[in-house]
Scaffold this active site. Structure first.
Site: not given
Length: 459
Positions: A55, A155, A188
């Site tokens: 990321e 995300k 993440c």
């Protein structure tokens, strides 16, 4: 199949909040993409069929909403599988980054997963449309070995990323490969939440996950490699996890994980990137967790002599602890509805303080989520107040059985040893409404053994 992940030390903008032209944004990103290109070639030469990058690896971080704009590509979200950016570069404007990634995949005949910033114009009539008339997403792209765009993932659980928007609905992103079937994709902080990560795995019965991350390690319970392995074990999946490498920011820790073996990189000492390549089995059926040894119960005798409990802050939460004294014993400690139990024996008594801690409540710092945790940890020093501190080295070898009456089925088994190395439990699983974890003879000193439960419904 052979998988690769690359822990990348990004070349960062010295002034991320400054407004720049697209041209200089592309120049900076180009320097990171040059490194990606070398690593894709290196991975392909080692037989890798898929490679995952971290990321924020291409553009870096610490942008404002307006300063990141020149770094954003346009990537159509619903166009997956029908566009080959390398072969059809003129279909859309502002696609230079995804074109380069697509060409790397095509040239090396490798599946490629990378993370970049994307933009999408929106109509004023859209009630969610930001005032500047566009959405900005933290996006993963998956590209096939012929360069075709297979899937995009935006995300969902942003971690203080003011430059980006949350998509209106969670994306359930996956793509198919000829060598390992279907892969799911998230990013993440998503790993700590039900949506979309857990729901994606359950709905589509996924066994392979690609996971770009920019993770700041937080010991004792949320070090990158520690939690990545726990996730692979808990959900019985393979995870290809690529983290950023910036030791000054506490960022390192990548790996290729199966439910029974890990190939990891964790390095806080030196700089530069690291390519990990490993051959791992395609998971088809479930691994059965070993449940031969039934955990004992704490005897009444054990309770009478139970050492004093104390409170200390760990992971910004107020844990209730009992010290782990002597060469062997049975302990219990409770908070709210959760009781944690420990049977332990030390091979040699060292002058290190360990404690058994419990927390059952809403975690509210750097994100809000409900945690049920039973944790055996090495304390930072010899006083109770040091329990819960970040510790990286230990010498005590402790045989233990740890269990708790967890209220959630989602338990992440953490087992971390000296120097941030990983071990697998001998036995773990459910027995009589308790989840347990046991280990004899860790190869190095014990840092953390924990049951980290996530009670998603109570978030």
């Amino acid at each position: 199949y052979v998988a690769a992940v690359y822990e990348h030390e990004s070349i960062l903008s010295p002034t991320p909040a400054a407004l720049v032209e697209r041209r200089s944004a592309l120049e900076l990103m180009g320097r990171n993409l040059d490194i990606y290109e070398q690593q894709v070639l290196a991975a392909a030469r080692q037989g890798a069929q898929i490679i995952v990058f971290p990321e924020d690896g291409i553009h870096g971080f610490n942008f404002t909403r307006s300063s990141i704009y020149p770094y954003l590509d346009f990537v159509p979200h619903s166009h997956s599988g029908r566009w080959n950016p390398c072969r059809e570069p003129y279909l859309f404007n502002d696609t230079e980054v995804v074109q380069r990634l697509s060409c790397m995949a095509l040239k090396n005949k490798i599946f490629l997963v990378a993370n970049l910033g994307t933009k999408q114009p929106c109509e004023r009539s859209d009630p969610r449309c930001p005032p500047d008339g566009r959405y900005q997403f933290n996006t993963n792209v998956a590209l096939a070995a012929d360069g075709a765009l297979l899937a995009t993932y935006r995300k969902h659980n942003l971690y203080f990323e003011h430059a980006f928007d949350t998509p209106p609905e969670p994306d359930y992103a996956f793509f198919d490969t000829p060598f390992a079937g279907r892969f799911g994709m998230f990013t993440c902080f998503d790993i700590l939440f039900f949506e979309p990560a857990v729901n994606l795995i359950r709905q589509y019965n996924l066994k392979q996950i690609v996971y770009p991350t920019a993770w700041m390690n937080q010991l004792p319970l949320l070090s990158a490699v520690e939690f990545q392995q726990a996730f692979a074990t808990a959900f019985n999946v393979n995870i290809l996890a690529a983290n950023i490498h910036h030791p000054t920011l506490g960022m390192t820790g990548s790996g290729i994980y199966t439910p029974v073996k890990s190939f990891i990189y964790h390095n806080m000492e030196s700089y530069g990137g690291k390519l990990i390549v490993a051959e791992i089995p395609v998971i088809t059926a479930d691994y059965k967790t070993n449940v031969e040894k039934t955990p004992g119960r704490v005897s009444e005798k054990g309770k009478e002599q139970s050492p004093p409990s104390f409170y200390a802050e760990m992971m910004y939460d107020n844990f209730t602890f009992v010290p782990v004294w002597g060469e062997k014993g049975e302990l219990q400690v409770c908070a709210n509805a959760l009781c944690c139990y420990l049977n332990y024996r030390r091979a040699v008594l060292t002058d290190e303080l360990y404690a058994l801690g419990v927390f059952d409540g809403l975690h509210t710092v750097h994100g809000t989520y409900y945690v049920q945790a039973c944790a055996l940890v090495k304390c930072g020093g010899l006083s109770f107040s040091t329990c819960g501190q970040e510790v990286t080295d230990a010498t005590a070898l402790i045989d233990f059985q740890l269990w708790g009456n967890m209220s959630t089925p989602y338990i992440f088994p953490l087992l971390l040893t000296s120097g941030i190395t990983l071990e697998f439990a001998d036995h773990m699983g459910w027995k009589n409404n308790h989840y347990f974890l046991s280990k004899n003879r860790t190869s190095s000193g014990l840092l953390t053994a924990a049951l980290y439960g996530r009670w998603y419904e109570k978030d």
